[in-house]
Scaffold this motif. Structure first.
Motif, PDB file in Angstrom:
ATOM      1  N   ILE A 124       0.830  -1.207   0.000  1.00 58.69           N
ATOM      2  CA  ILE A 124       0.000   0.000   0.000  1.00 58.69           C
ATOM      3  C   ILE A 124       0.860   1.251   0.000  1.00 58.69           C
ATOM      4  CG2 ILE A 124      -1.750   1.281   1.306  1.00 58.69           C
ATOM      5  CD1 ILE A 124      -2.739  -1.383   2.396  1.00 58.69           C
ATOM      6  N   HIS A 125       1.941   1.206   0.768  1.00 50.95           N
ATOM      7  CA  HIS A 125       2.849   2.354   0.834  1.00 50.95           C
ATOM      8  C   HIS A 125       3.449   2.651  -0.541  1.00 50.95           C
ATOM      9  CE1 HIS A 125       5.735   5.188   2.476  1.00 50.95           C
ATOM     10  NE2 HIS A 125       6.701   4.548   1.863  1.00 50.95           N
ATOM     11  N   LEU A 126       3.813   1.629  -1.270  1.00 51.60           N
ATOM     12  CA  LEU A 126       4.374   1.828  -2.610  1.00 51.60           C
ATOM     13  C   LEU A 126       3.346   2.455  -3.548  1.00 51.60           C
ATOM     14  CD1 LEU A 126       6.359  -1.526  -3.009  1.00 51.60           C
ATOM     15  CD2 LEU A 126       7.307   0.762  -2.622  1.00 51.60           C
ATOM     16  N   ALA A 127       2.087   2.033  -3.418  1.00 47.53           N
ATOM     17  CA  ALA A 127       1.023   2.616  -4.247  1.00 47.53           C
ATOM     18  C   ALA A 127       0.837   4.096  -3.903  1.00 47.53           C
ATOM     19  CB  ALA A 127      -0.278   1.853  -4.039  1.00 47.53           C
ATOM     20  N   LEU A 128       0.858   4.428  -2.618  1.00 54.12           N
ATOM     21  CA  LEU A 128       0.723   5.826  -2.194  1.00 54.12           C
ATOM     22  C   LEU A 128       1.923   6.659  -2.624  1.00 54.12           C
ATOM     23  CD1 LEU A 128      -0.748   5.385   1.412  1.00 54.12           C
ATOM     24  CD2 LEU A 128      -1.943   6.190  -0.631  1.00 54.12           C
ATOM     25  N   ILE A 150      14.753   7.967  -1.203  1.00 51.89           N
ATOM     26  CA  ILE A 150      13.504   7.452  -0.653  1.00 51.89           C
ATOM     27  C   ILE A 150      13.618   5.963  -0.303  1.00 51.89           C
ATOM     28  CG2 ILE A 150      11.102   6.891  -1.203  1.00 51.89           C
ATOM     29  CD1 ILE A 150      11.446   9.749  -0.394  1.00 51.89           C
ATOM     30  N   PRO A 151      14.189   5.112  -1.175  1.00 47.77           N
ATOM     31  CA  PRO A 151      14.342   3.698  -0.804  1.00 47.77           C
ATOM     32  C   PRO A 151      15.161   3.493   0.473  1.00 47.77           C
ATOM     33  CG  PRO A 151      14.661   3.962  -3.165  1.00 47.77           C
ATOM     34  CD  PRO A 151      14.597   5.339  -2.574  1.00 47.77           C
ATOM     35  N   ILE A 152      16.106   4.398   0.754  1.00 50.50           N
ATOM     36  CA  ILE A 152      16.914   4.282   1.973  1.00 50.50           C
ATOM     37  C   ILE A 152      16.039   4.518   3.197  1.00 50.50           C
ATOM     38  CG2 ILE A 152      18.848   5.259   3.275  1.00 50.50           C
ATOM     39  CD1 ILE A 152      20.148   5.957   0.589  1.00 50.50           C
ATOM     40  N   VAL A 158      10.950   0.141   7.289  1.00 50.22           N
ATOM     41  CA  VAL A 158      10.509  -1.253   7.326  1.00 50.22           C
ATOM     42  C   VAL A 158      11.329  -2.050   8.338  1.00 50.22           C
ATOM     43  CG1 VAL A 158      10.319  -3.381   5.994  1.00 50.22           C
ATOM     44  CG2 VAL A 158       9.636  -1.216   4.964  1.00 50.22           C
ATOM     45  N   ALA A 159      12.651  -1.860   8.332  1.00 46.84           N
ATOM     46  CA  ALA A 159      13.516  -2.598   9.259  1.00 46.84           C
ATOM     47  C   ALA A 159      13.150  -2.293  10.706  1.00 46.84           C
ATOM     48  CB  ALA A 159      14.983  -2.249   8.998  1.00 46.84           C
ATOM     49  N   ALA A 226      13.663  14.744   0.963  1.00 50.92           N
ATOM     50  CA  ALA A 226      13.765  14.246  -0.410  1.00 50.92           C
ATOM     51  C   ALA A 226      12.806  14.977  -1.343  1.00 50.92           C
ATOM     52  CB  ALA A 226      13.490  12.746  -0.441  1.00 50.92           C
ATOM     53  N   PHE A 227      11.583  15.192  -0.893  1.00 52.29           N
ATOM     54  CA  PHE A 227      10.556  15.788  -1.750  1.00 52.29           C
ATOM     55  C   PHE A 227      10.590  17.320  -1.754  1.00 52.29           C
ATOM     56  CE2 PHE A 227       8.386  11.641  -1.554  1.00 52.29           C
ATOM     57  CZ  PHE A 227       7.935  11.539  -2.865  1.00 52.29           C
ATOM     58  N   ILE A 228      10.838  17.932  -0.587  1.00 53.37           N
ATOM     59  CA  ILE A 228      10.659  19.374  -0.435  1.00 53.37           C
ATOM     60  C   ILE A 228      11.978  20.142  -0.288  1.00 53.37           C
ATOM     61  CG2 ILE A 228       9.566  21.194   0.937  1.00 53.37           C
ATOM     62  CD1 ILE A 228       7.523  19.437  -0.449  1.00 53.37           C
TER      63      ILE A 228
END
Length: 269
Positions: A124-128, A150-152, A158-159, A226-228
């Motif tokens: 779900i997080h990936l879809a969002l 973002i993947p980091i 998740v970890a 990352a985004f802003i």
């Protein structure tokens, strides 16, 4: 402790195929029977975002642009990881009790349950995440090199919550009072995590550092960088150190709890 780590790793290797299968099954089961199905995974976060945007931008009129981005986009970037973490704060604490039949009837390894429960919400997080990137593009902000981190942050998130779910899940399996305590504290975690405000804007340096021991603060702020703000994760060494310290503490507590409680939990459930 080393023996416990080896045992958990061995269990994950042995049941690696079942982990992915159960993660997909859990996601399907969550929205089965609803007319809109998986759409609710998107609708619920969108409603939450709209309510907060309306409250601060229209009601309180404090929704000013940040770094050239609208307040709605700034809010979205911080809320994106929160939707995942919110589910895991309460749901992760109750995951072992929720799937007690796997422990009592099938003798399924307890350490596997938090892993596949986290992965089911990661879909779900990936879809969002994709929807968030589309919103930024529609607003005229194209993806850039800073999004590569973002993947980091996602891996850190998740970890941590796999370890968190293992620890709190076992304690909640032993005592329902602990699970109720976690639910009560989830609201406190939200308002002290800097999701609707920037922790870096707090005048007190000591208070800023204290708040950064909250992994929710570090992850949410990381997504916004990352985004802003267009900053790399290594530029905020204090946040990384605070996250690492908290993560290590949770690992130690989870391993010790697993060693002491894994034999007793099936009987308690």
């Amino acid at each position: 402790m080393a023996e416990t780590i080896r045992k958990i790793i061995k269990e994950h290797k042995t049941y690696k195929n079942q982990i992915l299968m159960l993660a997909k099954s859990d996601l399907i089961k969550t929205y089965r029977g609803a007319a809109l199905g998986w759409a609710w995974a998107i609708i619920k976060p969108m409603i939450t975002l709209f309510v907060f945007w309306f409250a601060f931008s229209i009601g309180l009129r404090h929704g000013n642009p940040v770094e050239g981005y609208s307040y709605f986009l700034w809010l979205t970037a911080g809320f994106l990881p929160w939707f995942y973490m919110q589910e895991l704060i309460t749901g992760g604490a109750g995951c072992i009790r929720k799937y007690s039949h796997l422990v009592t009837k099938m003798r399924f390894p307890i350490s596997i349950i938090p892993t596949y429960y986290n992965l089911s919400h990661l879909y779900i997080h990936l879809a969002l995440l994709i929807i968030t990137m589309v919103l930024f593009i529609c607003a005229g902000h194209m993806p850039d090199i800073y999004l590569l981190q973002i993947p980091i942050y996602m891996l850190m998130m998740v970890a941590f919550f796999i370890v968190y779910s293992l620890l709190t899940g076992m304690l909640s399996a032993i005592s329902k009072d602990f699970q109720n305590l976690v639910r009560s504290l989830s609201t406190v975690v939200f308002w002290m995590s800097g999701i609707i405000y920037s922790v870096d804007d707090i005048p007190s340096r000591k208070l800023r550092i204290i708040l950064k021991f909250n992994p929710v603060t570090v992850i949410s702020s990381g997504y916004r960088r990352a985004f802003i703000y267009k900053k790399w994760f290594w530029q905020d060494k204090v946040s990384l150190c605070c996250f690492l310290i908290t993560f290590i503490i949770f690992i130690i507590l989870a391993l010790r709890s697993y060693k002491k409680l894994r034999e007793d939990i099936p009987d308690v459930l």
